[in-house]
Enzyme design. Structure first.
Site, PDB file in Angstrom:
ATOM      1  N   HIS A   1      -9.798   2.152   0.814  1.00 45.20           N
ATOM      2  CA  HIS A   1      -9.763   0.997   1.710  1.00 45.20           C
ATOM      3  C   HIS A   1     -10.846   1.091   2.781  1.00 45.20           C
ATOM      4  O   HIS A   1     -10.611   0.784   3.954  1.00 45.20           O
ATOM      5  CB  HIS A   1      -8.379   0.880   2.360  1.00 45.20           C
ATOM      6  CG  HIS A   1      -7.971  -0.525   2.674  1.00 45.20           C
ATOM      7  ND1 HIS A   1      -8.712  -1.347   3.497  1.00 45.20           N
ATOM      8  CD2 HIS A   1      -6.892  -1.261   2.281  1.00 45.20           C
ATOM      9  CE1 HIS A   1      -8.087  -2.512   3.606  1.00 45.20           C
ATOM     10  NE2 HIS A   1      -6.991  -2.484   2.873  1.00 45.20           N
TER      11      HIS A   1
ATOM     12  N   GLN B   1     -10.010  -6.652  -4.638  1.00 45.39           N
ATOM     13  CA  GLN B   1      -9.583  -7.368  -3.440  1.00 45.39           C
ATOM     14  C   GLN B   1     -10.751  -7.439  -2.462  1.00 45.39           C
ATOM     15  O   GLN B   1     -11.253  -6.412  -2.003  1.00 45.39           O
ATOM     16  CB  GLN B   1      -8.401  -6.656  -2.782  1.00 45.39           C
ATOM     17  CG  GLN B   1      -7.760  -7.427  -1.638  1.00 45.39           C
ATOM     18  CD  GLN B   1      -6.723  -8.431  -2.103  1.00 45.39           C
ATOM     19  OE1 GLN B   1      -6.380  -8.484  -3.281  1.00 45.39           O
ATOM     20  NE2 GLN B   1      -6.214  -9.236  -1.189  1.00 45.39           N
TER      21      GLN B   1
ATOM     22  N   GLU C   1     -11.677  -3.557  -2.614  1.00 49.90           N
ATOM     23  CA  GLU C   1     -10.697  -2.610  -3.129  1.00 49.90           C
ATOM     24  C   GLU C   1     -10.463  -2.830  -4.620  1.00 49.90           C
ATOM     25  O   GLU C   1      -9.932  -3.861  -5.025  1.00 49.90           O
ATOM     26  CB  GLU C   1      -9.382  -2.775  -2.379  1.00 49.90           C
ATOM     27  CG  GLU C   1      -9.500  -2.734  -0.860  1.00 49.90           C
ATOM     28  CD  GLU C   1      -8.367  -3.484  -0.196  1.00 49.90           C
ATOM     29  OE1 GLU C   1      -7.199  -3.099  -0.398  1.00 49.90           O
ATOM     30  OE2 GLU C   1      -8.640  -4.479   0.526  1.00 49.90           O
TER      31      GLU C   1
ATOM     32  N   HIS D   1       0.799  -1.233   0.000  1.00 45.62           N
ATOM     33  CA  HIS D   1       0.000   0.000   0.000  1.00 45.62           C
ATOM     34  C   HIS D   1       0.834   1.286   0.000  1.00 45.62           C
ATOM     35  O   HIS D   1       0.475   2.266   0.644  1.00 45.62           O
ATOM     36  CB  HIS D   1      -0.944   0.006   1.199  1.00 45.62           C
ATOM     37  CG  HIS D   1      -2.065  -0.982   1.116  1.00 45.62           C
ATOM     38  ND1 HIS D   1      -2.598  -1.423  -0.074  1.00 45.62           N
ATOM     39  CD2 HIS D   1      -2.779  -1.613   2.098  1.00 45.62           C
ATOM     40  CE1 HIS D   1      -3.587  -2.279   0.162  1.00 45.62           C
ATOM     41  NE2 HIS D   1      -3.707  -2.415   1.471  1.00 45.62           N
TER      42      HIS D   1
END
Length: 338
Positions: free
Chosen positions: A171, A277, A305, A101
């Protein structure tokens, strides 16, 4: 309608503001300038995302709750990549081995500049050349829009003065019941395949069919229905924490559906990105208490995500998150409540 208020100061004295986007139906999303985070998303009186009441909570947070993530979301194996014949060593901020990230000073820790443009909240941030190990001075822009149809639209763009990587996402962790665990809430992901990943959540290039596995979420399932099945990918991730192959890069498509336990709140997700994700919050315990003192425990929120596939820069058969100097990266993701 968009209103601005003071949210607090970081431990090093930086001021953080909070913006509320509200439509005529009373649906509201609140965004803070620290990390460009979605602090709340309220529909029919229910706040459907995890978050904190204070800036101190966000500074202690280790789960990127509500945050804008970049330069490059998800993992890069070995914390290195090759670009234009040069090897770049980047932050090893995931178990001291891989990159996650954007590194130690990713977008989630930055104070974003904010501007109200009509009914849109425009956030901008700059990442200097060499930050996290990445080449190029990068400028990122994110526009949040709350529509009359109760959709939170997130439009991303970025430019750089040198070739670099760019893979931005949001997120937020959803809990469509407004609290408790998520295991009886429902999920559907429109993907025929997923990227296999090892115990460090790093793909090796294999794209596997979901059919006849617990990864098959093409029909609506309770999140808890197969989350603890004896299956290598679920064992590695202690539950769902996987990238699903949801379609063509640049093409807007519906990629996921979710529903509260009682069926009263539904969530649809659309994106122009090729990967999604799905993370069921398997490692949330240990974070500070959330809004109204609610404990943030394992599996009390799930993330969806949008992204390039994890470790894509190092794998030949994945779309690459390369941003060329002077060009503009763009993507869009929509979270629609109903």
């Amino acid at each position: 309608m968009i209103t601005k208020n003071f949210f607090g100061k970081t431990s090093d004295g930086r001021a953080v503001d909070i913006y509320e986007l509200k439509n005529s139906a009373g649906t509201a999303a609140k965004i803070i300038t620290y990390g460009g985070r979605v602090q709340s998303f309220i529909f029919n009186g229910v706040d459907v995302v995890l978050g904190y009441d204070t800036i101190a909570g966000y500074e202690k947070d280790a789960a990127y709750i509500g945050a804008l993530v970049g330069r490059c979301a998800n993992r890069i194996g070995g914390a290195k990549f090759e670009l234009n014949g040069k090897i770049y060593e980047i932050d090893k901020n995931d178990a001291g081995k891989n990159h996650l990230h954007g590194g130690f000073n990713g977008f989630e820790k930055k104070i974003w500049s904010a501007e109200v443009v009509g009914e849109n909240l425009k956030l901008t941030v700059e990442s200097p050349d060499g930050e996290g190990g990445y080449p190029g001075n990068l400028k990122a822009t994110v526009i949040y829009t709350l529509t009359e149809e109760n959709a939170l639209e997130i439009s991303y763009s970025a430019t750089s003065d040198a070739d670099t990587l760019c893979n931005m996402t949001n997120h937020s962790y959803f809990n469509l019941d407004g609290g408790g665990d998520i295991l009886s809430q429902k999920i559907q992901i429109f993907a025929d395949s997923y990227t296999w990943a090892n115990a460090e959540s790093v793909p090796d290039g294999r794209i596997l069919p979901v059919e006849n596995t617990p990864m098959d979420l093409r029909e609506v399932h309770k999140i808890g229905e197969h989350i603890d099945d004896d299956f290598d990918e679920l064992n590695f991730g202690h539950g769902y924490d996987h990238n699903f192959c949801v379609g063509k890069l640049g093409e807007m498509k519906k990629v996921a559906f979710a529903e509260s336990s009682d069926g009263k709140i539904k969530l649809e997700v659309f994106t122009t990105m090729p990967g999604l994700q799905f993370y069921a919050g398997n490692w949330l315990s240990g974070n500070p208490a959330g809004k109204n003192g609610a404990a943030i425990l394992n599996r009390t929120g799930f993330a969806l995500e949008s992204q390039f596939y994890p470790n894509a820069i190092n794998l030949k058969n994945f779309d690459k998150p390369i941003l060329k100097a002077g060009e503009t990266f763009t993507s869009k993701t929509i979270y629609k409540l109903g």
